[in-house]
Scaffold this motif. Structure first.
Motif, PDB file in Angstrom:
ATOM      1  N   GLU A  14       0.867  -1.182   0.000  1.00 56.87           N
ATOM      2  CA  GLU A  14       0.000   0.000   0.000  1.00 56.87           C
ATOM      3  C   GLU A  14       0.903   1.230   0.000  1.00 56.87           C
ATOM      4  O   GLU A  14       1.701   1.399   0.912  1.00 56.87           O
ATOM      5  CB  GLU A  14      -0.875  -0.064   1.255  1.00 56.87           C
ATOM      6  CG  GLU A  14      -1.812   1.085   1.468  1.00 56.87           C
ATOM      7  CD  GLU A  14      -2.767   1.287   0.305  1.00 56.87           C
ATOM      8  OE1 GLU A  14      -3.071   2.435  -0.014  1.00 56.87           O
ATOM      9  OE2 GLU A  14      -3.203   0.276  -0.290  1.00 56.87           O
ATOM     10  N   SER A  15       0.810   2.071  -1.040  1.00 48.89           N
ATOM     11  CA  SER A  15       1.650   3.269  -1.057  1.00 48.89           C
ATOM     12  C   SER A  15       1.045   4.328  -1.960  1.00 48.89           C
ATOM     13  O   SER A  15       0.109   4.067  -2.716  1.00 48.89           O
ATOM     14  CB  SER A  15       3.057   2.925  -1.555  1.00 48.89           C
ATOM     15  OG  SER A  15       3.057   2.885  -2.962  1.00 48.89           O
ATOM     16  N   PHE A  16       1.635   5.502  -1.893  1.00 50.37           N
ATOM     17  CA  PHE A  16       1.171   6.616  -2.717  1.00 50.37           C
ATOM     18  C   PHE A  16       1.248   6.251  -4.195  1.00 50.37           C
ATOM     19  O   PHE A  16       0.298   6.464  -4.946  1.00 50.37           O
ATOM     20  CB  PHE A  16       2.037   7.844  -2.409  1.00 50.37           C
ATOM     21  CG  PHE A  16       1.723   9.036  -3.263  1.00 50.37           C
ATOM     22  CD1 PHE A  16       0.598   9.807  -2.992  1.00 50.37           C
ATOM     23  CD2 PHE A  16       2.536   9.375  -4.334  1.00 50.37           C
ATOM     24  CE1 PHE A  16       0.294  10.906  -3.783  1.00 50.37           C
ATOM     25  CE2 PHE A  16       2.235  10.465  -5.132  1.00 50.37           C
ATOM     26  CZ  PHE A  16       1.114  11.242  -4.849  1.00 50.37           C
ATOM     27  N   SER A  59       7.129   4.503  -3.156  1.00 51.03           N
ATOM     28  CA  SER A  59       6.402   3.287  -3.550  1.00 51.03           C
ATOM     29  C   SER A  59       6.510   2.191  -2.508  1.00 51.03           C
ATOM     30  O   SER A  59       5.772   1.219  -2.551  1.00 51.03           O
ATOM     31  CB  SER A  59       6.958   2.748  -4.863  1.00 51.03           C
ATOM     32  OG  SER A  59       8.219   2.170  -4.626  1.00 51.03           O
ATOM     33  N   LYS A  60       7.454   2.336  -1.574  1.00 48.47           N
ATOM     34  CA  LYS A  60       7.664   1.342  -0.504  1.00 48.47           C
ATOM     35  C   LYS A  60       8.059  -0.034  -1.037  1.00 48.47           C
ATOM     36  O   LYS A  60       7.891  -1.030  -0.337  1.00 48.47           O
ATOM     37  CB  LYS A  60       6.409   1.206   0.366  1.00 48.47           C
ATOM     38  CG  LYS A  60       6.109   2.459   1.166  1.00 48.47           C
ATOM     39  CD  LYS A  60       5.056   2.149   2.203  1.00 48.47           C
ATOM     40  CE  LYS A  60       4.537   3.405   2.846  1.00 48.47           C
ATOM     41  NZ  LYS A  60       3.169   3.224   3.344  1.00 48.47           N
ATOM     42  N   THR A 129       4.194  -1.348  -9.283  1.00 48.50           N
ATOM     43  CA  THR A 129       3.163  -0.642  -8.524  1.00 48.50           C
ATOM     44  C   THR A 129       1.790  -0.661  -9.200  1.00 48.50           C
ATOM     45  O   THR A 129       0.853  -0.075  -8.680  1.00 48.50           O
ATOM     46  CB  THR A 129       3.573   0.828  -8.323  1.00 48.50           C
ATOM     47  OG1 THR A 129       3.740   1.426  -9.603  1.00 48.50           O
ATOM     48  CG2 THR A 129       4.846   0.947  -7.532  1.00 48.50           C
ATOM     49  N   THR A 130       1.695  -1.289 -10.372  1.00 48.20           N
ATOM     50  CA  THR A 130       0.419  -1.277 -11.092  1.00 48.20           C
ATOM     51  C   THR A 130       0.027  -2.706 -11.429  1.00 48.20           C
ATOM     52  O   THR A 130       0.822  -3.439 -12.015  1.00 48.20           O
ATOM     53  CB  THR A 130       0.562  -0.486 -12.408  1.00 48.20           C
ATOM     54  OG1 THR A 130       1.416   0.635 -12.184  1.00 48.20           O
ATOM     55  CG2 THR A 130      -0.774  -0.008 -12.903  1.00 48.20           C
TER      56      THR A 130
END
Ligand SMILES: Nc1ncnc2c1ncn2[C@@H]1O[C@H](COP(=O)(O)OP(=O)(O)OP(=O)(O)O)[C@@H](O)[C@H]1O
Ligand SMILES: [Mg+2]
Lengths: 266, 294
Positions: A14-16, A59-60, A129-130
């Motif tokens: 879970e990240s921006f 993005s962690k 991230t996607t």
């Protein structure tokens, strides 16, 4: 080794950056790749590197995971470095036997490595991230304007997402096949290059058979659920820009602005 | 000559957020000549444990010993291990690749460095042992039915003549006759050739009918290691972890609850039959007794 290939994989957290609209990430990546080639100077790389570092941080995704994805391209990298070092003419720095390393050679080798690494890390940040689903939706939505020139936007997006979705499955399958053949005494490590190439056959044949079977099954399953292309299709999760996307666009604009300023000032 | 697992644990995807234990602190001795059934709910770690036994994956913690040697040792001969511990995977389509079934079965023994003649002899006898139809020997393995593929795959491992044979759900997706045939063939390998068999199965009836020792896995832990009669006497506990007992065990238990004095330990149809007949004949003897007295 097979499991080391992380390019194209999604990293669940879970990240921006994870929450951003896929269109923003696609455009951002596109812009970033272009900038790597247009602004390839020391200050240019610093600016691009800064954006990359900020993205990774936001993005962690652990650095270790990202770097693991670079392992498979090490060979490619070292070959390009060697070619650049020895083959580019210019002002000699080191000379031994028949080889000369030139200043220009070193510079171009370093630039190339930086560019390739940033290129790969940057574009894998998007896939980390996607999810493939979001990616397809994003691509489709971005390609829509090109429908005027008869570009099958939906089909292209669907094909890409299926290909991406299948990467981990095929890797897993390869792993299983390798185990099954090792259990029968197959040896993939020793012998000369021809021997090894022949040793790949027991892996490649079942892999291809499985891939075709899977493709067939998937096509059948899509038919069975009345898939008929993108015409008139609605979405469960329609794409909508949020405030955070505006912020991301802001960052991207700033990024380009800084790049241009640097270019003008230097 | 046995396989020993000493405090073995295994972690998948170590170093990622998805990292998780597939096996936890397993201790086990597998001597020669046994027929062992491995049961457990889906995802309990059965396949993982089986792959560890012939060195396909190395334990994250603990040791796997074969003939007293640690198989993770650098100088341990893996090829030798794999020729002695044969492994048939859950899905046979992952290993068939040659242009004919016969050539495919030759692959395993061929890798052992035997001469061509021995290799072909072994392939022939393995296919015969699996009762693979002669007319299909030179067919492409991809044109076979699921059951035939399974037989070809088992023959491919059998041709290496292993002392230990691991079968990961060899009967999944077969019809009852094919299933019984394959299990009979496997049981024959143990009885006649003294091979050790490890059978992973989801069918409690199959396990009860053939094995002499049962290993129960639950969430990566070895929770039970006993003979079938004892193991299935814990059927209530087994149910809690997604397993069950053979059908006859339930019948015998219900008979007992109804007040019929059967011993509930039967796990196979034959044992149940004997037990019920024994009770019947006892009853008849009792009924006759008073008549004799008067
Ligand atoms: N290649 C892999 N990568 C990551 N995790 C895995 C992998 N293989 C298995 N696992 C996980 O390890 C655990 C044990 O899996 P395993 O395949 O050993 O189960 P199983 O008892 O054989 O199940 P089944 O009866 O469904 O075959 C499961 O939680 C599974 O999700
Ligand atoms: Mg399994």
């Amino acid at each position: 080794m097979i499991r080391d290939i992380t390019v194209g994989q999604y990293y669940r957290t879970e990240s921006f950056v994870h929450r951003l609209d896929p269109r923003v990430k696609l455009l951002g990546t596109f812009l970033y790749i272009i900038s790597l080639f247009v602004f390839s100077s020391v200050p240019g790389f610093i600016v691009s590197g800064a954006l990359l570092v900020v993205t990774i941080w936001a993005s962690k995704v652990p650095l270790k995971f990202i770097l693991r994805g670079l392992k498979p391209i090490l060979l490619l990298l070292s070959v390009t470095v060697l070619f650049n070092l020895f083959l580019i003419k210019g002002e000699p720095v080191v000379q031994f036997w028949r080889f000369t390393i030139t200043r220009e050679g070193i510079q171009s080798a370093v630039f190339l490595v930086i560019r390739i690494v940033m290129l790969i890390v940057g574009s894998s940040m998007m896939t980390f991230t996607t999810t493939p689903n979001q990616l397809t939706d994003g691509i489709e939505s971005l390609l829509k304007p090109f429908r005027i020139v008869k570009l099958p936007a939906h089909e292209i997006a669907m094909m890409m997402s299926i290909a991406l979705r299948f990467i981990p499955i095929l890797l897993e399958e390869t792993d299983k096949i390798m185990k099954a053949q090792s259990a029968r005494g197959a040896d993939f490590e020793s012998g000369n290059i021809f021997h090894r190439a022949k040793g790949m056959l027991p892996i490649l044949v079942p892999l291809f058979v499985a891939a075709f079977r899977r493709a067939n099954d998937l096509a059948m399953a899509m038919e069975a659920r009345c898939y008929r292309g993108g015409e008139g299709r609605t979405r469960m999760k329609p794409l909508k820009y949020q405030t955070q996307d505006a912020a991301a666009f802001g960052v991207l604009t700033l990024y380009v602005a800084v790049h241009i300023t640097c270019k003008v000032l230097w | 000559m046995s396989i020993i697992l000493d405090h073995v644990s295994y972690i998948y995807e170590k170093g990622t957020p998805q990292e998780h234990y597939a096996l936890k602190d397993i201790n086990l001795v597998i001597p020669k000549g046994e027929f062992i059934g491995v049961i457990g709910h889906t995802g309990s770690g059965k396949s993982t444990m089986m792959q560890m036994l012939n060195g396909l994956i190395a334990p994250t913690e603990g040791m796997v010993l074969f003939r007293g040697q640690d198989i993770s040792d650098r100088d341990f001969d893996k090829k030798y291990l794999r020729s002695k511990v044969g492994m048939v995977f859950q899905y046979p389509e992952y290993q068939l690749f040659e242009s004919t079934v016969f050539k495919d079965v030759c692959f395993g023994p061929g890798n052992l460095g035997l001469d061509q003649k021995t290799v072909e002899l072994r392939a022939f006898s393995a296919l015969h042992q699996m009762q693979f139809p002669d007319e299909l020997f030179y067919q492409s393995p991809f044109d076979l039915s699921g059951g035939q593929k399974r037989r070809a795959a088992i023959a491919g491992v059998l041709a290496m003549d292993p002392d230990f044979l691991i079968l990961d759900e060899p009967t999944a997706g077969l019809d009852p006759k094919g299933r019984d045939e394959i299990l009979e063939l496997i049981a024959g390998l143990q009885k006649e050739q003294g091979k050790t068999i490890l059978l992973v199965s989801h069918s409690m009836d199959d396990v009860a009918n053939y094995v002499n020792r049962i290993l129960v896995l639950n969430e990566g832990k070895l929770v039970l290691d006993a003979q079938p009669a004892e193991a299935f006497s814990y059927y209530k506990e087994l149910e809690k972890i997604g397993l069950a007992a053979p059908q006859v065990t339930y019948i015998m238990n219900e008979l007992q609850e109804k007040g019929i004095p059967v011993r509930a330990g039967a796990t196979t149809l034959r044992e149940a039959k004997q037990e019920i007949l024994r009770v019947f004949s006892d009853n008849r003897a009792k009924e006759r007794e008073p008549i004799h007295d008067t």
